[in-house]
Design a protein around this motif. Structure first.
Motif, PDB file in Angstrom:
ATOM      1  N   VAL A 106       0.860  -1.179   0.000  1.00 22.48           N
ATOM      2  CA  VAL A 106       0.000   0.000   0.000  1.00 22.48           C
ATOM      3  C   VAL A 106       0.898   1.231   0.000  1.00 22.48           C
ATOM      4  CG1 VAL A 106      -1.914  -1.171   1.144  1.00 22.48           C
ATOM      5  CG2 VAL A 106      -0.175  -0.015   2.530  1.00 22.48           C
ATOM      6  N   SER A 126       1.476   3.788   1.917  1.00 20.52           N
ATOM      7  CA  SER A 126       2.204   4.122   3.142  1.00 20.52           C
ATOM      8  C   SER A 126       3.426   3.228   3.341  1.00 20.52           C
ATOM      9  CB  SER A 126       1.278   4.038   4.358  1.00 20.52           C
ATOM     10  OG  SER A 126       0.678   2.752   4.457  1.00 20.52           O
ATOM     11  N   PHE A 138      -8.945   5.067  -1.929  1.00 25.27           N
ATOM     12  CA  PHE A 138      -8.165   4.353  -0.915  1.00 25.27           C
ATOM     13  C   PHE A 138      -6.689   4.720  -1.013  1.00 25.27           C
ATOM     14  CE2 PHE A 138      -5.239   0.850  -0.092  1.00 25.27           C
ATOM     15  CZ  PHE A 138      -5.504   0.563   1.241  1.00 25.27           C
ATOM     16  N   GLU A 140      -6.068   8.371   0.256  1.00 26.11           N
ATOM     17  CA  GLU A 140      -6.202   8.532   1.707  1.00 26.11           C
ATOM     18  C   GLU A 140      -5.085   7.813   2.451  1.00 26.11           C
ATOM     19  OE1 GLU A 140      -8.221  10.722   3.090  1.00 26.11           O
ATOM     20  OE2 GLU A 140      -8.685  11.154   0.976  1.00 26.11           O
ATOM     21  N   ASN A 141      -4.710   6.619   1.994  1.00 28.17           N
ATOM     22  CA  ASN A 141      -3.609   5.908   2.645  1.00 28.17           C
ATOM     23  C   ASN A 141      -2.295   6.671   2.477  1.00 28.17           C
ATOM     24  OD1 ASN A 141      -1.274   3.600   2.172  1.00 28.17           O
ATOM     25  ND2 ASN A 141      -2.618   3.167   3.912  1.00 28.17           N
ATOM     26  N   LYS A 192      -1.436   9.583   4.898  1.00 30.83           N
ATOM     27  CA  LYS A 192      -1.121   9.269   6.294  1.00 30.83           C
ATOM     28  C   LYS A 192       0.376   9.291   6.595  1.00 30.83           C
ATOM     29  CE  LYS A 192      -5.281   6.439   7.032  1.00 30.83           C
ATOM     30  NZ  LYS A 192      -5.796   5.089   7.379  1.00 30.83           N
ATOM     31  N   ASP A 232      -2.429   2.205  10.146  1.00 24.21           N
ATOM     32  CA  ASP A 232      -3.541   1.255  10.031  1.00 24.21           C
ATOM     33  C   ASP A 232      -4.379   1.578   8.790  1.00 24.21           C
ATOM     34  OD1 ASP A 232      -2.860  -0.070  12.390  1.00 24.21           O
ATOM     35  OD2 ASP A 232      -4.007   1.360  13.614  1.00 24.21           O
ATOM     36  N   PHE A 233      -4.962   0.525   8.195  1.00 24.37           N
ATOM     37  CA  PHE A 233      -5.840   0.732   7.045  1.00 24.37           C
ATOM     38  C   PHE A 233      -6.763  -0.467   6.899  1.00 24.37           C
ATOM     39  CE2 PHE A 233      -1.814  -1.052   5.636  1.00 24.37           C
ATOM     40  CZ  PHE A 233      -2.196  -2.162   4.903  1.00 24.37           C
ATOM     41  N   GLU A 234      -7.845  -0.246   6.164  1.00 17.71           N
ATOM     42  CA  GLU A 234      -8.838  -1.292   5.930  1.00 17.71           C
ATOM     43  C   GLU A 234      -8.474  -2.093   4.678  1.00 17.71           C
ATOM     44  OE1 GLU A 234     -13.627  -1.631   4.809  1.00 17.71           O
ATOM     45  OE2 GLU A 234     -12.676   0.329   5.066  1.00 17.71           O
ATOM     46  N   ASN A 235      -8.662  -3.415   4.743  1.00 16.69           N
ATOM     47  CA  ASN A 235      -8.430  -4.267   3.576  1.00 16.69           C
ATOM     48  C   ASN A 235      -9.678  -4.310   2.699  1.00 16.69           C
ATOM     49  OD1 ASN A 235      -5.932  -4.822   4.592  1.00 16.69           O
ATOM     50  ND2 ASN A 235      -6.290  -6.989   4.965  1.00 16.69           N
ATOM     51  N   ASP A 263      -0.957  -6.552   3.236  1.00 14.99           N
ATOM     52  CA  ASP A 263      -1.209  -5.703   4.402  1.00 14.99           C
ATOM     53  C   ASP A 263      -0.027  -5.746   5.370  1.00 14.99           C
ATOM     54  OD1 ASP A 263      -1.545  -8.309   5.191  1.00 14.99           O
ATOM     55  OD2 ASP A 263      -3.484  -8.013   6.176  1.00 14.99           O
TER      56      ASP A 263
END
Length: 542
Positions: A58, A60, A92, A95-96, A99, A332-335, A477
């Motif tokens: 991802v 980040s 996504f 936004e990731n 961070k 942290d992030f959503e899968n 992840d």
């Protein structure tokens, strides 16, 4: 904060002892000063075209590795995740990326799906492009892979380009091998760059017609040697990019390596740094500092101007890399995912045939383009099967969004002597793609990915190894070091199975990329990229 060192003034082609004063994230002053510091201060590197998703990280996590090589910014096309999740996937990534202290510059994916000849997970139409281009985070219209749509005035394609012009944002190109009147029309539509040139003459023609050319050196496609001799004369209109870089490669180097290779060829260091640092910022109007007073302090300290080994990296004045360690913290992030097919049976990969000859994809080391070969068929019990002696192996593309009959073809140069390898990273629609020595091995590898809802894997009679990719079926992840190590171990297993390719998984991932000639495979069948239409696997007997 004051940085001392040899100041590299790219614009004025000057190096001098000096001090850089940083305050509130900006460069307050740059002045000459006497000191004994020998290292060099220069603007940070920019990757002018990359798909972050191809690092299997991802944004980040990508940033945590990239800053260790002096990279402060990327020009990133998120069309991989867009083909899986649409606009939601692009959001996504944005936004990731926000961070962490790194300057991601995303484009609006212009070709989702890349073609109508494959099954994707989403569609981004011209209305969606307008919505994306309205966002300040979206800096450009990403690579226009549908060059036939440009050449034949497809209304939807032209609308997308028109919106980019409306918002005064550049349009990226993708036109491998396009020459003559066709490339003239492509450029006249408003397309300003190309990263797909694989010969000197092709790149020179495009430069002379006003395009900016990116020298690409990724994990699979490597065009540096073919194009680098153009840089001395055309440095103002060239940039460096990775396009696609796997995690094990990203751990080792990035744009800094291309600078070192260019300087080693005797190319003037200021011209090299113009391509690596300055040109992307100016072309894409990036909010990235160029080591000037009042600029944001996006700068790096390197040991020398030979190897460009970074000692420190600063972004907006924040120290993000020093003493060999990235200072960017995990977030942290959503899968998110989109994986809806069920497990397959061995019979699903059977091809009933009595044909003597078949069309075969010839994969080429270091290239995305392929050749079309006509080879003798090997038939057992009425089924076309892999011929390991001649290295003509069965491959498949399986629709991961819906249950349907798999696409089947044959490919040369993967070299497997046993087992199979598979990936749910399959550009651009990211269906499951696999190659193996038998229907049983292929089925086993495909089902391993379906069970995990994405990943890359290798299977043999006695072993299964997988790197799960739970984020859209194309990204991990986990942290960059972990995924890089796991990927390297999987790469070793693929080579133990017999593959002679430098990057077998990266090469495999492009064998479903229909917009790159000549022969590719989609979930719907064998596709001729020169004619832009499906073509039969079996060759009619004369």
């Amino acid at each position: 904060m004051i940085l001392k060192g040899q100041i590299v003034d790219i614009e004025n082609k000057r190096i001098y002892k000096g001090e850089v004063t940083i305050e509130n994230g900006k460069i307050l002053s740059i002045k000459e000063a006497s000191h004994d510091v020998e290292h060099y201060i220069l603007p940070g590197f920019v990757d002018a075209h990359i798909h972050i998703e191809s690092s299997m990280l991802v944004p980040s996590e990508f940033a945590r590795l990239a800053v260790t090589h002096g990279t402060v910014s990327t020009v990133s096309d998120p069309h991989e995740i867009a083909n899986v999740l649409g606009v939601k996937g692009v959001e996504f990534m944005i936004e990731n990326g926000k961070k962490v202290p790194f300057k991601f510059n995303f484009g609006a994916p212009s070709c989702v799906p890349a073609t109508t000849f494959e099954s994707a997970g989403a569609v981004i139409d011209s209305d969606d492009i307008k919505t994306l281009l309205e966002k300040p985070e979206i800096k450009y219209l990403a690579e226009m892979m549908n060059y036939p749509g440009v050449l034949f005035d497809d209304p939807e394609v032209l609308k997308k380009i028109a919106w980019a012009k409306h918002f005064q944002k550049p349009v990226d190109g993708h036109a491998p091998g396009l020459r003559g009147d066709q490339v003239t029309k492509y450029i006249s539509a408003g397309i300003s760059t190309d990263h797909e040139c694989f010969t000197y003459d092709e790149a020179l023609e495009k430069l002379e017609k006003g395009m900016k050319i990116l020298i690409r050196e990724g994990s699979a496609a490597k065009n540096f040697e073919a194009l680098i001799d153009l840089l001395p004369e055309h440095f103002e209109n060239m940039m460096f990019c990775s396009d696609d870089k796997h995690p094990d490669d990203l751990i080792i180097n990035h744009i800094n390596k291309l600078c070192a290779r260019a300087v080693a060829k005797g190319i003037d260091v200021f011209k090299v740094l113009q391509a690596a640092c300055v040109n992307p910022v100016k072309h894409y109007n990036l909010d990235v500092g160029l080591l000037k007073e009042n600029d944001m302090a996006d700068c790096i300290i390197v040991e020398d101007l030979v190897n460009f080994k970074p000692l420190q990296t600063y972004i907006n004045g924040e120290l993000v890399f020093t003493d060999g360690k990235s200072l960017i913290k995990p977030v942290d992030f959503e899968n998110l995912n989109n994986f809806n097919c069920t497990k397959k049976e061995v019979l699903d990969f059977k091809v009933v045939s009595s044909s003597d000859r078949i069309r075969v994809i010839e994969a080429l080391e270091g290239q995305l383009v392929t050749n079309e070969l006509i080879e003798d068929a090997l038939i057992e019990n009425g089924n076309l099967v892999s011929n390991t002696e001649k290295d003509v192996l069965k491959m498949t593309v399986v629709n991961r969004y819906n249950n349907q009959e798999p696409g089947i073809a044959f490919i040369k140069n993967f070299g497997l002597k046993s087992g199979a390898i598979a990936s749910s990273v399959g550009h651009d629609s990211h269906n499951i793609i696999a190659v193996g020595v038998s229907d049983e091995a292929i089925c086993k590898a495909v089902n391993l990915l379906i069970e995990n809802k994405g990943g890359i894997c290798a299977v043999s009679d006695s072993e299964e190894k997988i790197v799960p990719l739970p984020v859209a079926g194309i990204m991990s992840d986990k942290d960059g070091e972990t995924i890089g190590k796991q990927y390297a171990e999987l790469d070793v297993m693929a080579k133990q199975l017999g593959s002679k390719l430098n990057a077998p998984y990266m090469t495999l991932s492009f064998m479903a990329l229909l917009v790159i000639p000549a022969l590719k495979l989609s979930d719907k069948g064998l596709f001729n990229g020169d004619d832009f239409k499906f073509t039969p696997l079996q060759v009619e007997s004369k």
